[in-house]
Design an enzyme around this catalytic site. Structure first.
Site, mmCIF file in Angstrom:
data_model
loop_
_atom_site.group_PDB
_atom_site.id
_atom_site.type_symbol
_atom_site.label_atom_id
_atom_site.label_comp_id
_atom_site.label_asym_id
_atom_site.label_seq_id
_atom_site.Cartn_x
_atom_site.Cartn_y
_atom_site.Cartn_z
ATOM 1 N N HIS A 73 -33.983 37.916 10.390
ATOM 2 C CA HIS A 73 -33.305 39.221 10.409
ATOM 3 C C HIS A 73 -32.964 39.655 11.836
ATOM 4 O O HIS A 73 -33.434 40.680 12.343
ATOM 5 C CB HIS A 73 -34.162 40.296 9.719
ATOM 6 C CG HIS A 73 -33.320 41.421 9.213
ATOM 7 N ND1 HIS A 73 -32.916 42.471 9.995
ATOM 8 C CD2 HIS A 73 -32.773 41.637 7.996
ATOM 9 C CE1 HIS A 73 -32.170 43.283 9.273
ATOM 10 N NE2 HIS A 73 -32.068 42.803 8.057
ATOM 11 N N HIS A 101 -28.865 35.591 5.274
ATOM 12 C CA HIS A 101 -29.060 36.853 6.024
ATOM 13 C C HIS A 101 -29.881 36.574 7.295
ATOM 14 O O HIS A 101 -30.598 37.442 7.763
ATOM 15 C CB HIS A 101 -29.769 37.869 5.111
ATOM 16 C CG HIS A 101 -29.701 39.300 5.579
ATOM 17 N ND1 HIS A 101 -28.541 39.922 5.968
ATOM 18 C CD2 HIS A 101 -30.668 40.235 5.704
ATOM 19 C CE1 HIS A 101 -28.804 41.177 6.313
ATOM 20 N NE2 HIS A 101 -30.098 41.392 6.173
ATOM 21 N N HIS A 145 -31.075 46.825 -0.976
ATOM 22 C CA HIS A 145 -32.119 45.920 -0.492
ATOM 23 C C HIS A 145 -33.121 45.700 -1.619
ATOM 24 O O HIS A 145 -33.612 46.691 -2.186
ATOM 25 C CB HIS A 145 -32.803 46.530 0.740
ATOM 26 C CG HIS A 145 -31.859 46.767 1.876
ATOM 27 N ND1 HIS A 145 -31.018 47.859 1.929
ATOM 28 C CD2 HIS A 145 -31.588 46.023 2.974
ATOM 29 C CE1 HIS A 145 -30.275 47.780 3.033
ATOM 30 N NE2 HIS A 145 -30.595 46.682 3.681
ATOM 31 N N ASP A 157 -29.786 42.747 0.238
ATOM 32 C CA ASP A 157 -30.185 42.087 1.481
ATOM 33 C C ASP A 157 -31.710 42.051 1.622
ATOM 34 O O ASP A 157 -32.422 42.815 0.976
ATOM 35 C CB ASP A 157 -29.640 42.865 2.691
ATOM 36 C CG ASP A 157 -28.135 42.723 2.847
ATOM 37 O OD1 ASP A 157 -27.490 42.162 1.949
ATOM 38 O OD2 ASP A 157 -27.619 43.199 3.878
ATOM 39 N N ASP A 158 -32.160 41.207 2.522
ATOM 40 C CA ASP A 158 -33.534 41.171 3.065
ATOM 41 C C ASP A 158 -34.555 40.448 2.185
ATOM 42 O O ASP A 158 -35.671 40.224 2.621
ATOM 43 C CB ASP A 158 -34.089 42.576 3.395
ATOM 44 C CG ASP A 158 -33.335 43.254 4.523
ATOM 45 O OD1 ASP A 158 -32.330 42.687 4.989
ATOM 46 O OD2 ASP A 158 -33.751 44.351 4.934
HETATM 47 ZN ZN LIG Z 1 -30.973 43.265 6.429
#
Ligand SMILES: [Zn+2]
Length: 211
Positions: A91, A87, A178, A37-38
């Site tokens: 955020h 995503h 991440h 993620d991210d």
């Molecule tokens: Zn995230």
């Protein structure tokens, strides 16, 4: 007579062959989906190169605001067969937003991914694991959560992350990581090596969900 014999003899052979080549045989090895993620971030390329060297696919849930300037990274993701998901743009926790804002967060990210890949993703990892149902996101979005949290962003300690994940992991797990920390990238590649040693097959989340 000869023709009838041929047909009956051929049919079971064909059936047997089909059964042997279905996923049932493949599923004898345990499977895991690594998810990131991210990103994308400056570390993502290193991760992609490491995954490519190991012949392994993963799933990446991108923040819309991180996409500009990293088009090449996303092209490499696509080329290597990784799943590319959404995503949100900034955020955000979607349930804290108005319907219009929530839709904007999702759709703008999918559009940014589409501009590079030509694919409108159906997969989303909602930030904080909180999904806002019932909105028109242009396509049906499939929220993908996780079963193992590596806590990589918190510890940022490679041996701790690797041991933590390896202690918990089992067949069918979706591991949350991440790709915006150097330690996460190092850990992920070590985890891949350990999982492969242990006989795991690494799959993308769409492959995991499909079965
Ligand atoms: Zn995230």
């Amino acid at each position: 007579m000869a023709a009838a014999f041929f047909i009956t003899a051929a049919a079971p052979a064909k059936e047997r062959c089909a059964r042997e080549t279905t996923g049932e045989t493949a599923r004898e090895s345990p499977r895991v989906a690594l998810t990131f993620d991210d990103g994308p971030s400056d570390y993502t390329i290193t991760l992609l190169d490491g995954l490519r060297a190991r012949g392994v696919k993963a799933s990446f849930f991108l923040q819309g605001q991180c996409i500009e300037g990293r088009e090449e990274t996303i092209r490499q993701m696509q080329e290597d067969g990784h799943l590319i998901g959404n995503h949100t743009f900034h955020h955000v926790q979607l349930t804290k937003l108005s319907d219009e804002q929530a839709k904007q967060e999702v759709v703008s990210t999918s559009n940014a991914i589409y501009k590079i890949t030509g694919i409108y993703t159906s997969y989303i990892r909602p930030p904080f694991g909180v999904w806002k149902r019932g909105l028109d996101y242009n396509v049906t979005m499939i929220p993908v959560l996780w079963t193992v949290d590596s806590r990589d962003w918190y510890t940022q300690n490679t041996p701790v992350i690797v041991n933590d994940v390896m202690k918990q992991v089992k067949d069918g797990d979706i591991i949350l990581m991440h790709d915006c920390f150097k330690t996460s990238v190092e850990s992920a590649l070590q985890i891949v090596d350990r999982l492969k040693q242990d006989g795991y097959e690494l799959v993308t989340v769409d492959e995991m969900i499909a079965d």
